[in-house]
Design a protein around this motif. Structure first.
Motif, PDB file in Angstrom:
ATOM      1  N   HIS A 109      -7.101  -9.352   6.376  1.00 54.47           N
ATOM      2  CA  HIS A 109      -7.116  -8.321   5.334  1.00 54.47           C
ATOM      3  C   HIS A 109      -5.688  -7.906   4.963  1.00 54.47           C
ATOM      4  CE1 HIS A 109      -8.888  -4.423   3.640  1.00 54.47           C
ATOM      5  NE2 HIS A 109      -7.587  -4.168   3.689  1.00 54.47           N
ATOM      6  N   GLU A 110      -4.865  -7.650   5.968  1.00 57.85           N
ATOM      7  CA  GLU A 110      -3.507  -7.147   5.697  1.00 57.85           C
ATOM      8  C   GLU A 110      -2.624  -8.242   5.093  1.00 57.85           C
ATOM      9  OE1 GLU A 110      -3.235  -4.065   5.665  1.00 57.85           O
ATOM     10  OE2 GLU A 110      -5.049  -3.682   6.829  1.00 57.85           O
ATOM     11  N   GLN A 145       0.824  -1.217   0.000  1.00 58.52           N
ATOM     12  CA  GLN A 145       0.000   0.000   0.000  1.00 58.52           C
ATOM     13  C   GLN A 145       0.858   1.267   0.000  1.00 58.52           C
ATOM     14  OE1 GLN A 145      -2.633  -1.477   3.401  1.00 58.52           O
ATOM     15  NE2 GLN A 145      -4.039  -0.265   2.155  1.00 58.52           N
ATOM     16  N   HIS A 184      -3.192  -8.544   1.497  1.00 60.19           N
ATOM     17  CA  HIS A 184      -2.495  -7.515   0.711  1.00 60.19           C
ATOM     18  C   HIS A 184      -1.125  -8.009   0.242  1.00 60.19           C
ATOM     19  CE1 HIS A 184      -4.721  -3.765   0.545  1.00 60.19           C
ATOM     20  NE2 HIS A 184      -4.989  -3.781   1.833  1.00 60.19           N
ATOM     21  N   CYS A 230     -10.745  -0.243   3.259  1.00 57.83           N
ATOM     22  CA  CYS A 230      -9.307  -0.314   2.998  1.00 57.83           C
ATOM     23  C   CYS A 230      -8.819   1.086   2.654  1.00 57.83           C
ATOM     24  CB  CYS A 230      -9.053  -1.271   1.830  1.00 57.83           C
ATOM     25  SG  CYS A 230      -7.329  -1.411   1.360  1.00 57.83           S
ATOM     26  N   LEU A 231      -7.685   1.471   3.213  1.00 61.86           N
ATOM     27  CA  LEU A 231      -7.142   2.807   2.931  1.00 61.86           C
ATOM     28  C   LEU A 231      -6.807   2.978   1.451  1.00 61.86           C
ATOM     29  CD1 LEU A 231      -4.803   3.407   6.008  1.00 61.86           C
ATOM     30  CD2 LEU A 231      -7.083   4.354   5.597  1.00 61.86           C
TER      31      LEU A 231
HETATM   32 NI    NI Z   1      -6.379  -2.707   2.894  1.00 59.78          NI
END
Ligand code: NI
Length: 159
Positions: free
Chosen positions: A131-132, A51, A135, A89-90
């Motif tokens: 979630h992370e 990210q 990624h 999510c950012l």
């Molecule tokens: Ni995310």
């Protein structure tokens, strides 16, 4: 400390599989610090390497203020139960989806001191861990969301 630019979902970097962190250097520690500050400023509860454009297996999570998890080379070793709820999510600003995740997960990860540790999380922490870690394999929650909420639903605050 520096704030990092958070990539958004159109960026192909978010779809790449990350490599393991081979050795923890001062750069790794600076990255962890910068990721935490960047995540806090964006009001997030988790942030993963890709990210911020770093294709390494590195994650920060803070679901409860002050309860920070810094995960290097994390692996999910156990999953239990299910929970279905909101997820954002950012890297996908302004969107929220309904996602089913395990209710409880156990993760093995290396901390900043190079010590391999086990973390067990339930509820939001379990969701954030899944979630992370997704990624790191180029996966986004929108891939598995049952549905995305409308703007009205997001504002109303219920599902
Ligand atoms: Ni995310």
């Amino acid at each position: 400390m520096a704030y990092l630019k958070i990539l958004t979902d159109r960026d192909p970097v978010l779809r790449k599989k990350c490599r393991e962190v081979d050795s923890i250097t001062s750069r790794t520690l600076t990255l962890l610090d910068d990721m935490l500050e960047t995540m806090r400023r964006a009001n997030g509860v988790g942030l993963a390497g890709p990210q911020v454009g770093v294709l390494r297996r590195i994650v920060v999570i803070e679901c409860e203020p002050g309860e920070v998890y810094e995960l290097i080379n994390p692996t999910i070793i156990q999953k239990e139960g299910v929970q279905t709820g909101r997820e954002g999510c950012l890297s996908i600003p302004g969107r929220v989806g309904i996602v089913t995740r395990p209710e409880k997960v156990t993760v093995e990860a290396t901390d900043r001191n190079g010590v391999r540790r086990t973390i067990t999380g339930t509820g939001l922490l379990a969701r954030a861990l899944c979630h992370e870690i997704d990624h790191l394999d180029g996966k986004l929650y929108t891939d598995i969301a049952e549905r995305m909420l409308t703007d009205e639903e997001i504002e109303k605050g219920d599902d």
